[in-house]
Write a protein that holds these residues in place. Sequence first.
Motif, mmCIF file in Angstrom:
data_model
loop_
_atom_site.group_PDB
_atom_site.id
_atom_site.type_symbol
_atom_site.label_atom_id
_atom_site.label_comp_id
_atom_site.label_asym_id
_atom_site.label_seq_id
_atom_site.Cartn_x
_atom_site.Cartn_y
_atom_site.Cartn_z
ATOM 1 N N GLU A 207 0.832 -1.204 0.000
ATOM 2 C CA GLU A 207 0.000 0.000 0.000
ATOM 3 C C GLU A 207 0.871 1.260 0.000
ATOM 4 N N GLU A 208 2.006 1.202 0.681
ATOM 5 C CA GLU A 208 2.909 2.352 0.721
ATOM 6 C C GLU A 208 3.483 2.657 -0.659
ATOM 7 N N ARG B 17 -9.330 9.177 -5.010
ATOM 8 C CA ARG B 17 -7.992 9.361 -5.559
ATOM 9 C C ARG B 17 -7.799 8.591 -6.854
ATOM 10 N N CYS B 18 -8.653 7.629 -7.112
ATOM 11 C CA CYS B 18 -8.428 6.730 -8.245
ATOM 12 C C CYS B 18 -9.167 7.131 -9.521
ATOM 13 N N LYS C 259 -2.712 -6.004 -2.810
ATOM 14 C CA LYS C 259 -3.347 -4.713 -2.590
ATOM 15 C C LYS C 259 -3.562 -4.044 -3.936
ATOM 16 N N ILE D 223 -4.569 -0.827 -6.282
ATOM 17 C CA ILE D 223 -4.417 0.617 -6.120
ATOM 18 C C ILE D 223 -5.719 1.251 -5.628
ATOM 19 N N TYR D 224 -6.841 0.563 -5.828
ATOM 20 C CA TYR D 224 -8.114 1.083 -5.338
ATOM 21 C C TYR D 224 -8.204 1.065 -3.821
ATOM 22 N N CYS D 225 -7.228 0.431 -3.166
ATOM 23 C CA CYS D 225 -7.209 0.485 -1.694
ATOM 24 C C CYS D 225 -6.958 1.907 -1.206
ATOM 25 N N LEU D 226 -6.505 2.794 -2.101
ATOM 26 C CA LEU D 226 -6.255 4.193 -1.754
ATOM 27 C C LEU D 226 -7.536 5.019 -1.747
ATOM 28 N N MET E 49 0.871 6.987 -6.567
ATOM 29 C CA MET E 49 -0.291 7.861 -6.706
ATOM 30 C C MET E 49 0.065 9.308 -6.387
ATOM 31 N N ARG E 50 0.857 9.540 -5.345
ATOM 32 C CA ARG E 50 1.224 10.908 -4.997
ATOM 33 C C ARG E 50 2.030 11.579 -6.104
ATOM 34 N N ASP F 4 0.729 4.148 -2.783
ATOM 35 C CA ASP F 4 0.501 5.527 -2.365
ATOM 36 C C ASP F 4 1.579 6.454 -2.926
#
Length: 403
Positions: free
Chosen positions: A181-182, A224-225, A215, A217-220, A188-189, A185
Motif C-alpha cells: 500500500e505504501e 484518488r483513483c 493490494k 491501487i483502489y485500496c487508496l 499515486m502521490r 501511495d
Amino acid sequence: MNYFDDKNVNLEALKKKAFNLRWAEVGDGIIPLTAADMDFPCAPSIKKALLDYVDEGYFSYTPKLGLKEFNQSFANYVKNKKNEIIKEKNILAVDSAARAMFIIAKAFLKEGDEMIVFDPCDFLFREACISAGATPISYPAVLDVKNKRMDLSRLEDYINENTKMIGLCNPHNPYGLVYSEEELDYIMRLCEKHDLLIMNDEIWSDIIYPDAEFKSIYCLGNKRCNRVLSVFGFSKSFGLAGLRIGCVYTNDDEKFTRLIDASEVMSTAGGATSLSQVAAIAAMDKTEEWMKAFIAHITKNRDFAVAYIQKEIPLLMAYKPQATFLLYVDITKTNMSGEAFVAYLREKVKLSIVPGGHQYFGDESEGHVRICLATSEGILKEGLSRLKKGVEMLCEERGLKNE
C-alpha cells in the motif's frame, strides 16, 4: 475432485490447440514451459455454461456495451476478491486485456506524449504506448531481492512536461511481485503532483500465493483513483486465452466515455463475443472451488521449482514469486544472452522457455529467462530436470562451475 493431476493434461489436444510458443508450435519431444497459459482444461462450470449457451443454437448480436450480466458479475467479483468498488456502468467487455491496454493508450495518449514503463515488465505496456504514437520511457525497475521490493526512489526523475501516464503492472510480470500500500501511495502521490494517468493492469491479481497479500491501487480510495484506468483479463486465471476476453474499467464517467469512443464498440468494430462473455461470467460466478485447487497446485509447483533450482542448479537464481504462475530466473553467471541460452536448451535438451531481453520484457531483463509453472507436477519435474542437464552440459563445454 483433483482438477490438476498429471492425467488431466491432454497433450494430444494441446498439440493441436496450444499456440503462442507452446505445444502446437514446438517440435516433437520438446517441453514448452513458455507462454503464460495453463496446460489444464478450463473449469467444468465454464465448459457447461458454454455448452448450455451453444445448445440453443443462437449467436445473435450482443449489446454494444456488453452483456449486463458481465458487468454485474465483474463488479461483484472485484468487490468480493479485491475490495474494489467499481460502477457497473463503467465496465466494458473487450477482446482481451491486451486490447484494453491499447484502448487506454488510444484514448489518452498522442504523438509527443510520454508514458513511463517499468523495465522489466510485460511488453504490452510499451507496445500500447507506441500504438498511440506516444513514446515509452523505460524506468529501470531495480529489484531489492532480500526485501522483494522495487526501487522507486528515482521514479520522479523520469517525469517531465511530456509525461502523461505511468504503467502499473500489479502483480508484476515477470518478477511476480505484489505492491505494498505504501508503494501504491507513493506512485499515486507522484501522479497527483504531476497530473498523470495510471494504466493499471491487474490481470494477475487472482494468482496470489498464500504467503502474500494483494493490494489493489483502489485500496487508496475511489476519490484518488479517478485517474486510474484499469484492465483485467481471463486468460491467465481461467485458461481462456483463446476466447480473447477481458475488460477495461474506470470510475470516472468522462474518462469511461473516452474509452468507449476509442474501443469502437458503438460501430460494432470492437467488443467481445457472446461466447467469451458467457465464459467469463461463469468464471467469475462459479469457479471458487476450482480456483482454490489451482492455487494449491501452483503453490506446490512454485515451491518445488524454486527449491530445485537453488539446490540442483545454483549457477542460476530463481526469484520466488508472490503472485503469477511465472518463475523469473537470473542466468547471468552463464555469460549468455537470454536468446542464446534458450536456443541452447531447445537444441540440447528439448526444453523451451522464454528469454529475457527487449522483445518480451525490456532491456533490463537481459540475462534472465521466464518459466511457466502452470502445468502438471510430472511435466514440470521433467522440464526442470532438462534444465539441470542443459546447464551441466553448458558448464562442461565452457569450463563453468554449477555453483
